[in-house]
Design a protein around this motif. Sequence first.
Motif, PDB file in Angstrom:
ATOM      1  N   VAL A 223     137.387  72.965 -10.305  1.00 10.45           N
ATOM      2  CA  VAL A 223     136.067  72.463 -10.683  1.00 10.45           C
ATOM      3  C   VAL A 223     136.074  71.006 -11.365  1.00 10.45           C
ATOM      4  O   VAL A 223     135.198  70.864 -12.074  1.00 10.45           O
ATOM      5  CB  VAL A 223     135.219  73.437 -11.387  1.00 10.45           C
ATOM      6  CG1 VAL A 223     134.887  74.630 -10.516  1.00 10.45           C
ATOM      7  CG2 VAL A 223     136.057  74.081 -12.836  1.00 10.45           C
ATOM      8  N   CYS A 224     137.261  70.448 -11.200  1.00  9.54           N
ATOM      9  CA  CYS A 224     137.602  69.168 -11.916  1.00  9.54           C
ATOM     10  C   CYS A 224     137.165  69.305 -13.444  1.00  9.54           C
ATOM     11  O   CYS A 224     136.530  68.347 -13.770  1.00  9.54           O
ATOM     12  CB  CYS A 224     136.750  68.141 -11.118  1.00  9.54           C
ATOM     13  SG  CYS A 224     137.077  67.965  -9.504  1.00  9.54           S
ATOM     14  N   GLY A 225     137.527  70.281 -14.123  1.00 10.99           N
ATOM     15  CA  GLY A 225     137.471  70.541 -15.550  1.00 10.99           C
ATOM     16  C   GLY A 225     135.938  70.454 -16.083  1.00 10.99           C
ATOM     17  O   GLY A 225     135.435  69.656 -17.089  1.00 10.99           O
ATOM     18  N   HIS A 226     135.119  70.949 -15.262  1.00 13.36           N
ATOM     19  CA  HIS A 226     133.697  70.821 -15.362  1.00 13.36           C
ATOM     20  C   HIS A 226     133.489  71.683 -16.928  1.00 13.36           C
ATOM     21  O   HIS A 226     133.572  72.836 -17.155  1.00 13.36           O
ATOM     22  CB  HIS A 226     132.832  71.705 -14.418  1.00 13.36           C
ATOM     23  CG  HIS A 226     131.414  71.395 -14.470  1.00 13.36           C
ATOM     24  ND1 HIS A 226     130.714  71.687 -15.195  1.00 13.36           N
ATOM     25  CD2 HIS A 226     130.674  70.528 -13.803  1.00 13.36           C
ATOM     26  CE1 HIS A 226     129.295  71.509 -15.327  1.00 13.36           C
ATOM     27  NE2 HIS A 226     129.197  70.783 -14.094  1.00 13.36           N
ATOM     28  N   PRO A 227     132.820  70.924 -17.983  1.00 13.73           N
ATOM     29  CA  PRO A 227     132.678  71.514 -19.327  1.00 13.73           C
ATOM     30  C   PRO A 227     132.009  72.779 -19.323  1.00 13.73           C
ATOM     31  O   PRO A 227     132.403  73.666 -19.907  1.00 13.73           O
ATOM     32  CB  PRO A 227     132.201  70.359 -19.970  1.00 13.73           C
ATOM     33  CG  PRO A 227     132.164  69.171 -19.303  1.00 13.73           C
ATOM     34  CD  PRO A 227     132.557  69.608 -17.846  1.00 13.73           C
ATOM     35  N   ALA A 228     130.792  72.814 -18.538  1.00 11.35           N
ATOM     36  CA  ALA A 228     130.126  74.032 -18.761  1.00 11.35           C
ATOM     37  C   ALA A 228     130.759  75.191 -18.261  1.00 11.35           C
ATOM     38  O   ALA A 228     130.618  76.507 -18.555  1.00 11.35           O
ATOM     39  CB  ALA A 228     128.736  74.044 -17.985  1.00 11.35           C
ATOM     40  N   ILE A 229     131.656  75.016 -17.064  1.00  7.73           N
ATOM     41  CA  ILE A 229     132.468  76.113 -16.416  1.00  7.73           C
ATOM     42  C   ILE A 229     133.337  76.514 -17.400  1.00  7.73           C
ATOM     43  O   ILE A 229     133.774  77.666 -17.528  1.00  7.73           O
ATOM     44  CB  ILE A 229     132.807  75.706 -15.042  1.00  7.73           C
ATOM     45  CG1 ILE A 229     131.807  75.759 -14.095  1.00  7.73           C
ATOM     46  CG2 ILE A 229     133.875  76.907 -14.595  1.00  7.73           C
ATOM     47  CD1 ILE A 229     132.190  75.050 -12.979  1.00  7.73           C
ATOM     48  N   ALA A 230     134.161  75.610 -17.973  1.00  3.72           N
ATOM     49  CA  ALA A 230     135.186  75.701 -18.837  1.00  3.72           C
ATOM     50  C   ALA A 230     134.532  76.787 -20.145  1.00  3.72           C
ATOM     51  O   ALA A 230     135.248  77.548 -20.504  1.00  3.72           O
ATOM     52  CB  ALA A 230     135.817  74.445 -19.587  1.00  3.72           C
ATOM     53  N   GLN A 231     133.353  76.298 -20.569  1.00  2.00           N
ATOM     54  CA  GLN A 231     132.890  76.963 -21.770  1.00  2.00           C
ATOM     55  C   GLN A 231     132.561  78.543 -21.618  1.00  2.00           C
ATOM     56  O   GLN A 231     132.787  79.328 -22.022  1.00  2.00           O
ATOM     57  CB  GLN A 231     131.668  76.258 -22.236  1.00  2.00           C
ATOM     58  CG  GLN A 231     130.984  76.995 -23.528  1.00  2.00           C
ATOM     59  CD  GLN A 231     132.014  76.838 -24.641  1.00  2.00           C
ATOM     60  OE1 GLN A 231     132.305  75.489 -25.025  1.00  2.00           O
ATOM     61  NE2 GLN A 231     132.188  77.805 -25.162  1.00  2.00           N
TER      62      GLN A 231
ATOM     63  N   GLN B 122     126.467  78.021 -26.023  1.00  4.11           N
ATOM     64  CA  GLN B 122     126.972  76.615 -25.637  1.00  4.11           C
ATOM     65  C   GLN B 122     126.266  76.244 -24.438  1.00  4.11           C
ATOM     66  O   GLN B 122     126.239  75.201 -24.109  1.00  4.11           O
ATOM     67  CB  GLN B 122     128.435  76.928 -25.591  1.00  4.11           C
ATOM     68  CG  GLN B 122     129.299  77.028 -26.875  1.00  4.11           C
ATOM     69  CD  GLN B 122     129.081  78.507 -27.241  1.00  4.11           C
ATOM     70  OE1 GLN B 122     128.492  79.282 -26.821  1.00  4.11           O
ATOM     71  NE2 GLN B 122     130.029  78.663 -28.490  1.00  4.11           N
ATOM     72  N   THR B 123     125.845  77.160 -23.467  1.00  4.92           N
ATOM     73  CA  THR B 123     125.406  76.694 -22.078  1.00  4.92           C
ATOM     74  C   THR B 123     123.879  76.768 -22.075  1.00  4.92           C
ATOM     75  O   THR B 123     123.393  76.617 -20.902  1.00  4.92           O
ATOM     76  CB  THR B 123     126.253  77.403 -21.084  1.00  4.92           C
ATOM     77  OG1 THR B 123     125.896  78.969 -21.427  1.00  4.92           O
ATOM     78  CG2 THR B 123     127.627  77.537 -21.119  1.00  4.92           C
ATOM     79  N   ARG B 124     123.451  77.229 -22.885  1.00  4.76           N
ATOM     80  CA  ARG B 124     121.873  77.631 -23.112  1.00  4.76           C
ATOM     81  C   ARG B 124     121.018  76.208 -22.557  1.00  4.76           C
ATOM     82  O   ARG B 124     121.526  75.351 -23.703  1.00  4.76           O
ATOM     83  CB  ARG B 124     121.251  78.426 -24.080  1.00  4.76           C
ATOM     84  CG  ARG B 124     119.957  78.701 -23.947  1.00  4.76           C
ATOM     85  CD  ARG B 124     119.431  79.520 -25.371  1.00  4.76           C
ATOM     86  NE  ARG B 124     120.222  80.750 -25.303  1.00  4.76           N
ATOM     87  CZ  ARG B 124     120.836  81.074 -26.548  1.00  4.76           C
ATOM     88  NH1 ARG B 124     120.780  80.438 -27.704  1.00  4.76           N
ATOM     89  NH2 ARG B 124     121.657  82.290 -26.659  1.00  4.76           N
TER      90      ARG B 124
ATOM     91  N   LEU C 297     136.833  67.436 -20.683  1.00  2.65           N
ATOM     92  CA  LEU C 297     136.966  68.391 -21.436  1.00  2.65           C
ATOM     93  C   LEU C 297     136.541  68.108 -22.845  1.00  2.65           C
ATOM     94  O   LEU C 297     135.900  68.543 -23.669  1.00  2.65           O
ATOM     95  CB  LEU C 297     137.737  69.614 -21.144  1.00  2.65           C
ATOM     96  CG  LEU C 297     137.914  70.453 -19.759  1.00  2.65           C
ATOM     97  CD1 LEU C 297     139.039  70.886 -19.568  1.00  2.65           C
ATOM     98  CD2 LEU C 297     136.462  71.332 -19.728  1.00  2.65           C
ATOM     99  N   ARG C 298     137.435  67.172 -23.304  1.00  2.00           N
ATOM    100  CA  ARG C 298     137.517  66.573 -24.723  1.00  2.00           C
ATOM    101  C   ARG C 298     136.279  65.788 -24.903  1.00  2.00           C
ATOM    102  O   ARG C 298     135.895  66.006 -26.001  1.00  2.00           O
ATOM    103  CB  ARG C 298     138.793  65.826 -24.996  1.00  2.00           C
ATOM    104  CG  ARG C 298     140.206  66.749 -24.847  1.00  2.00           C
ATOM    105  CD  ARG C 298     140.104  68.000 -25.827  1.00  2.00           C
ATOM    106  NE  ARG C 298     141.381  68.655 -25.887  1.00  2.00           N
ATOM    107  CZ  ARG C 298     141.493  69.927 -26.216  1.00  2.00           C
ATOM    108  NH1 ARG C 298     140.652  70.672 -26.688  1.00  2.00           N
ATOM    109  NH2 ARG C 298     143.122  70.227 -26.389  1.00  2.00           N
ATOM    110  N   LYS C 299     135.913  65.230 -23.906  1.00  2.00           N
ATOM    111  CA  LYS C 299     134.831  64.263 -24.413  1.00  2.00           C
ATOM    112  C   LYS C 299     133.626  65.135 -24.431  1.00  2.00           C
ATOM    113  O   LYS C 299     132.653  64.422 -25.114  1.00  2.00           O
ATOM    114  CB  LYS C 299     134.492  63.219 -23.137  1.00  2.00           C
ATOM    115  CG  LYS C 299     135.525  62.191 -23.058  1.00  2.00           C
ATOM    116  CD  LYS C 299     135.469  61.180 -21.908  1.00  2.00           C
ATOM    117  CE  LYS C 299     136.335  59.919 -21.664  1.00  2.00           C
ATOM    118  NZ  LYS C 299     136.257  59.359 -20.478  1.00  2.00           N
ATOM    119  N   ALA C 300     133.636  66.267 -23.900  1.00  2.00           N
ATOM    120  CA  ALA C 300     132.414  67.132 -23.840  1.00  2.00           C
ATOM    121  C   ALA C 300     132.355  67.932 -24.930  1.00  2.00           C
ATOM    122  O   ALA C 300     131.591  68.735 -25.232  1.00  2.00           O
ATOM    123  CB  ALA C 300     132.242  68.004 -22.497  1.00  2.00           C
TER     124      ALA C 300
END
Length: 366
Positions: free
Chosen positions: A31-39, A352-354, A60-63
Amino acid sequence: MDLHKIRQNTQTVMKRLAARGIGTTGVTKAVCGHPAIAQAMLDGGASGLADARLINVQELRKAGISGPITLIRTPMLSQADQVVQVCEASYNTEMAVIAALAAAAIQNDKVHDVILMVEMGDLREGIMPEHLAAMSQQVMEMPGVALEGIAANFACLNSAAPDAAEMTAFSDLVSETEAKCGTSLQTVSGGNSANLPWAFGGHSTGRINDLRLGEAILLGVDPVSGNPIAGMYDDAFVLVAEIIETDTKPAPHPVNSADPALVKRRSAPPCKDATRLILAIGHQDTDIQGLSMPAGNVFIGATSDHLVLATNLPTLGVGAEMRFQVNYSALMHAMAAPDVNTTLLCDQTSPQTRGAKTASKRLALI
C-alpha cells in the motif's frame, strides 16, 4: 479502503499468533506505506511496521508515525545514511552495506539494529546457512550496529509454503548461531503471510517469535492457496471504475490461444451481440488479471487504459460504477498508480483514523 476491516484483521491474526508466542509485524509495502493503513495495523496490535522501500518509510515518518519501522529489503548502499535516520532496524545480507550503515550510525550518534536474512530455500535474498555464524560475529564486533536478530523468507520467489521440517531447521540454525557467537537474539522472524498455515497448526514454533504480515492482514487470504483465512475480512479493498461506453457490438475475435493468461481470464464465452462495457481502467492502473469480475460479467480484454467486459445484466449507463475485488498484485499496482485515488472508510473506533479525509474519486480504491 476499509480501515475498520484492516484493523480487525490485524487484531484477529495478532491474537492467534500471540497465543503461539509469535509477534506480528505489519508490512505496508503493498500500500506504498499509506499512513492510515499503517496506523490501522498498529491500532490492531501490530508490534511494529516494516516496508521494503525507503520512500514509503519516509512517508510514514512525515505523517507522524513514530513507532519502530524496519526496512525489510537489503538497503541500497547509496541510501545507508537515510536508512539509519528513519529506520530503527534493517534486514541485511551484505557486509559492505552493514559497514556503511555502521559508519552512518556513528556519524548520526546512533546504533542501528541489523537483522540478518538467511537463505532457507526461497532462493531470493539471503546468507547461506554455513556463513551465518561468521557474519553474525562480524556484526557483533562492529561499532555503530547491533545484531538484533535473524530472519528467513519463504514463498516469494518460489511459491512453496514452508513446512514444519523447514521451520524446525531454521530454529535449529538460530540456536546454533547463538551458541557459536555467545549471544541471545531478540528477533527471530520466521517469514511472512505464507507461514500462517504452519503457525496456526499444532507444530512447535521453536525459536520463531515474529512474522511479517502484509497480504494476510490487507486481503485476509493465504497467499499460497488464495483461500480466505477463517475469521478475517477479504474485502477491505475494493477497486471502483467508471463506465465510459456501453453498447451492443458484434462478438469479439477469439482470444489468441498463444496467450494462456488471457484465455484463463474468460469464465464463459461472451454471447453474440452481448452488451459490452468499456471502463476507464487498464494495465497502467492495476494488474487486470488480479481483478475478480463481478457476477454476470465476462472479461473480453484490456489495454493500457481500457477494460472491456461483456455483460448479461440490465444495461448500465455511462457514468455508472463497477466494483472489483483485488488480489495482492492488483492491489499493489493500483496503490502505486498515480491516477488511482484512494477513499478511506474510517475506523471510528480509532482516534488516529477518526475523521480522515476522503480523496476526490475518478477511479478509486475504496
